[in-house]
Every structure is written in structure tokens, then in C-alpha cells.
Scaffold this motif. Structure first.
Motif, PDB file in Angstrom:
ATOM      1  N   ASN A  73      47.158  32.856  59.727  1.00  0.00           N
ATOM      2  CA  ASN A  73      48.251  33.558  58.944  1.00  0.00           C
ATOM      3  C   ASN A  73      48.094  33.478  57.750  1.00  0.00           C
ATOM      4  O   ASN A  73      48.472  34.266  56.823  1.00  0.00           O
ATOM      5  CB  ASN A  73      49.525  33.291  59.794  1.00  0.00           C
ATOM      6  CG  ASN A  73      49.964  33.840  60.882  1.00  0.00           C
ATOM      7  OD1 ASN A  73      49.150  34.726  61.506  1.00  0.00           O
ATOM      8  ND2 ASN A  73      51.016  33.319  61.631  1.00  0.00           N
ATOM      9  N   THR A 106      55.883  31.949  52.002  1.00  0.00           N
ATOM     10  CA  THR A 106      54.902  31.339  53.255  1.00  0.00           C
ATOM     11  C   THR A 106      55.310  30.286  53.774  1.00  0.00           C
ATOM     12  O   THR A 106      55.517  29.779  54.782  1.00  0.00           O
ATOM     13  CB  THR A 106      53.476  31.689  52.982  1.00  0.00           C
ATOM     14  OG1 THR A 106      53.371  32.755  52.543  1.00  0.00           O
ATOM     15  CG2 THR A 106      52.575  31.005  53.959  1.00  0.00           C
ATOM     16  N   GLY A 165      52.564  30.703  57.903  1.00  0.00           N
ATOM     17  CA  GLY A 165      51.516  30.280  57.561  1.00  0.00           C
ATOM     18  C   GLY A 165      51.216  29.060  56.701  1.00  0.00           C
ATOM     19  O   GLY A 165      52.099  28.460  56.155  1.00  0.00           O
TER      20      GLY A 165
END
Length: 135
Positions: A39, A92, A98
């Protein structure tokens, strides 16, 4: 479509994608959190491609402007582009979708793509049967 924006843009994006594939298949063996790794790399790749397209569009649009406004516009768009990159990194990390370090490695694909663009250009010309053109 991308070639209408900038002749080198498709080759730059191809270089980014090749880099991302190599990093994915070599790094996935060494990490415990394979989903976070993938990811993060996908987020970084998407960010790098978005940055490449944004740079090409800004440069194309800036060529129609007066020189005094051109420099200011390019500088402002540069700052905006990197603020978006920082926001992507924070999102993120905050939402834990991720690995942020791997996302950074993915964004570095833009640099690698820029360095290998002359090579990808030559390979594409040879594959199309136009390897003797000097451009």
C-alpha cells in the motif's frame, strides 16, 4: 493523451512504473507487513505519477505567460506540489493505510524515472522500429 501534454511524459511514467515493479518484487520478500509495504509503495507511485503530470501541465501552461508571471507561477506550483506530498505522507501515517517510508521510496520513483527516461525513449523507438531517429 499524455503525449499531448509533454513528449517525454509517457516515457517518464513508464520509468516510474518499472521502478515501482522492481521495488515491489524485491522488497516484498523482506518485510513482515506485506500489505502495508504494498500500500505504501502504491501510494508513493500514485503520488510520483501525479507529480509528473502536474509538473508537465504547469510547465506547458507557463509557456503562454509573460516571463515575470511565469517564474512566480512555477514557484507557487512547486510549493503546492510538495505540500500535497507532505499531506499524502501525513494521511498515510495518520490513517495507517501504508508504510510512510515505503511511500517515500515510491515517490523517489519520480527521480529514477527522470534518470532512465532517455533509456526508455531509446528502447521505445527501437520497439517501434524507429531506432535510427536522433531525437
Amino acid at each position: 493523451m499524455l503525449k499531448r501534454i509533454n513528449d517525454a511524459l509517457p516515457e517518464l511514467i513508464l520509468g516510474i512504473l518499472i521502478y515501482e515493479i522492481v521495488v515491489e518484487f524485491t522488497g516484498i520478500w523482506f518485510v513482515k507487513d506485506k500489505l502495508g509495504y504494498s500500500n505504501g509503495l502504491l501510494i508513493g507511485a500514485a503520488t510520483a505519477i501525479g507529480m509528473a503530470i502536474h509538473m508537465a501541465v504547469v510547465l506547458r501552461d507557463s509557456m503562454d505567460m509573460a516571463e515575470s508571471g511565469r517564474t512566480r507561477r512555477i514557484a507557487l506550483q512547486y510549493v503546492l506540489r510538495y505540500l500535497v506530498v507532505v499531506a499524502v505522507f501525513f494521511a498515510t501515517a495518520y490513517f495507517e493505510i501504508g508504510n510512510v517510508i515505503v511511500a517515500f521510496v515510491g515517490v523517489m520513483g519520480l527521480k529514477v524515472g527522470a534518470y532512465v527516461q532517455p533509456f526508455t525513449h531509446k528502447v521505445i523507438l527501437k520497439l517501434l522500429g524507429r531506432g535510427d531517429e536522433s531525437s
